[in-house]
Design an enzyme around this catalytic site. Structure first.
Site, mmCIF file in Angstrom:
data_model
loop_
_atom_site.group_PDB
_atom_site.id
_atom_site.type_symbol
_atom_site.label_atom_id
_atom_site.label_comp_id
_atom_site.label_asym_id
_atom_site.label_seq_id
_atom_site.Cartn_x
_atom_site.Cartn_y
_atom_site.Cartn_z
ATOM 1 N N LYS A 134 0.875 -1.186 0.000
ATOM 2 C CA LYS A 134 0.000 0.000 0.000
ATOM 3 C C LYS A 134 0.899 1.220 0.000
ATOM 4 C CE LYS A 134 -4.449 0.902 0.224
ATOM 5 N NZ LYS A 134 -5.593 0.035 -0.161
ATOM 6 N N ASP A 174 -7.232 4.150 -4.373
ATOM 7 C CA ASP A 174 -7.823 3.994 -3.042
ATOM 8 C C ASP A 174 -8.425 5.366 -2.733
ATOM 9 O OD1 ASP A 174 -7.824 1.939 -0.634
ATOM 10 O OD2 ASP A 174 -7.394 3.861 0.284
#
Ligand code: NDP
Ligand code: 2IT
Length: 453
Positions: A134, A174
């Site tokens: 991430k 995201d």
């Protein structure tokens, strides 16, 4: 510390968490995500010395690599701005690093460590060969012009590009990173490397993107909800649904819920929620999509447009419903809110967002017998279709919408099956336990195969 075979589960848990907190001070979200996993994995591995001796959980909670960099860019008035960029490459035991980028002013290392850790389990659950990562930045896209976002994305990718690649690490979107940002990021990567590769997913259809990717997370989370209900002989037809958020995940969750006959009565953003007792319809949903992706406005404008109530500063969990889908951000349902949902008749919760339910709130749902789908299982549809986008890019082909919808539906059903297999406790299915164990096994076994690396 040497491996001690004689510790009880509780002693092992205490030892493990103490070490984790000591090594990662002040990272509350990371501690929370790991604690939730350790609570089910430590008892599971207790009689499995192979995993314990190899210190698999300790190794999984230490990211392979953390990259942090300064991102300098100029705003429209010529001021120099400085942000911090990150990529946390958590684990690539079962495939190249894969996971989204988040641009939000609250992003810090703890957020991205928790998200990359969760992603490792989620990606394993999809059955596709993807490791967990991430990244993102504390850049706040709100109120920025398209040009400012473009300059930021170009500066960010300039620093990130040497750490990623189609077989190395494949970022995606995201919070705060959607089609616009992926376009700028991909364009800059192409300019820097002179290569057109599948280095990002969530791309536009014109340049290597996949059909169904934008819908996949929301649709997938509804499919998981549908499968949980089916397990108990229930369906979505006629159910009242409460959703938080009004971004990518929330809007497509709402669309699929409507298509399956549910009435969606709330949506929210960081300033409050709207309550529409008649429920959304396709026209209202198109209004939301335009509001959020074109005009980049606030959810309160929906209340003015459709003459419904807006509740400033509040979250929608006080509204009576049959099913709830948190689709905004982490820790957005606390214990009291979970109790209110249970008291008002909620029978199932499917997490579209990552870790939206606090740990003691999960306990409230589970003790009340509410079907509870944790994010690493419920929202895996997004990264699953990202995986399918990677396959299409490698093979230089494009699958049809029908084919991709079918694959997404099957992947979600298989994840549900795996959770049931490892999470059944009599009548009740502990999907948290099921998802953690099912996700763990594949990564752990690959790590064992590599020896000590
Ligand atoms: P978007 O940026 O499209 O939308 C985010 C939504 O959440 C907005 O409505 C935003 O409101 C709200 N929100 C963000 N932060 C907060 C906050 N601190 N408090 C209250 N509301 C907030 O993001 P996505 O829809 O893509 O992501 C939503 C969630 O789903 C995240 O947890 C993400 O990690 C998860 N997810 C996303 C996937 C994807 O494919 N996009 C895949 C799997 C999970 P506002 O505009 O006011 O900030
Ligand atoms: O949390 C997630 O799974 C995502 N943001 C999507 C990741 C991806 O690589 O598609």
């Amino acid at each position: 510390m040497s491996y001690d075979n004689n510790l009880s589960v509780k002693q092992e848990m205490d030892r493990f968490m103490k070490g984790l907190v000591r090594r990662n001070p002040c990272e509350d979200e990371f501690h929370q995500a790991v604690h939730e996993v350790a609570t089910t994995i430590i008892p599971y591995v207790h009689d499995k010395p192979l995993y314990r001796k190899a210190r698999i959980l300790e190794r999984m909670t230490e990211p392979d690599r953390i990259i942090s960099f300064r991102v300098c860019w100029e705003d429209d008035d010529g001021n120099v701005r400085v942000n911090r960029g990150y990529r946390v490459q958590c684990n690539n035991a079962i495939g190249p690093y894969k996971g989204g980028l988040r641009f939000h002013h609250e992003v810090n290392l703890s957020t991205l460590k928790f998200l990359s850790f969760e992603q490792t389990f989620k990606n394993s659950l999809t059955g596709l060969p993807m490791g967990g990562a991430k990244g993102g930045s504390d850049f706040n896209p709100k109120g920025k012009s398209d040009h400012e976002v473009m300059r930021f994305c170009q500066a960010f990718m300039t620093l990130l590009s040497s750490h990623i690649g189609a077989d190395v690490d494949i970022p995606a979107g995201d919070i705060g990173v959607g089609a616009r940002e992926i376009g700028y990021l991909f364009g800059q990567h192409k300019r820097l490397t002179n290569e057109f590769t599948g280095v990002l997913t969530g791309k536009g259809l014109e340049y290597g993107g996949s059909l169904v990717r934008q819908e996949a997370t929301g649709y997938g989370a509804v499919y998981f909800l549908e499968d949980m209900l089916k397990e108990k002989g229930e369906g979505l037809e006629g159910k009242t649904a409460v959703i938080s958020g009004s971004g990518n995940v929330a809007t497509f969750a709402a669309k699929k819920l409507m298509a399956l006959g549910a009435r969606v009565v709330t949506l929210s953003d960081s300033s409050g929620y709207i309550y529409d007792p008649d429920g959304l319809n396709p026209e209202k949903l198109n209004y939301i999509l335009a509001l959020k992706t074109v005009r980049r406005g606030r959810i309160s404008e929906y209340a003015e447009e459709y003459n419904v109530k807006f509740f400033p500063g509040k979250r929608p969990w006080e509204v009576a419903c049959d099913v709830a889908m948190p689709c905004a951000t982490q820790n957005e349902i606390n214990k009291q809110e979970a109790e209110a949902l249970v008291a008002n008749g909620c029978i199932a919760v499917s997490e579209g967002a990552n870790m939206p339910t606090e740990e003691d709130a999960i306990g409230v749902f589970q003790r009340a017998g509410v079907m509870f789908a944790p994010s690493k299982a419920a929202n895996a549809g997004g990264v699953a279709v990202s995986g399918l986008e990677m396959s299409q890019n490698s093979a230089r082909i494009s699958w049809t919408e029908d084919e991709l919808n079918k694959q997404l539906r099957e992947i979600m059903a298989k994840i549900h099956d795996r959770c049931v297999e490892h999470g059944r406790e009599g009548e009740y299915i502990d999907y948290v336990k099921g998802a953690n164990i099912a996700g763990f096994i594949k990564v752990a076994d690959a790590m064992l195969a590599y020896g000590v690396v």
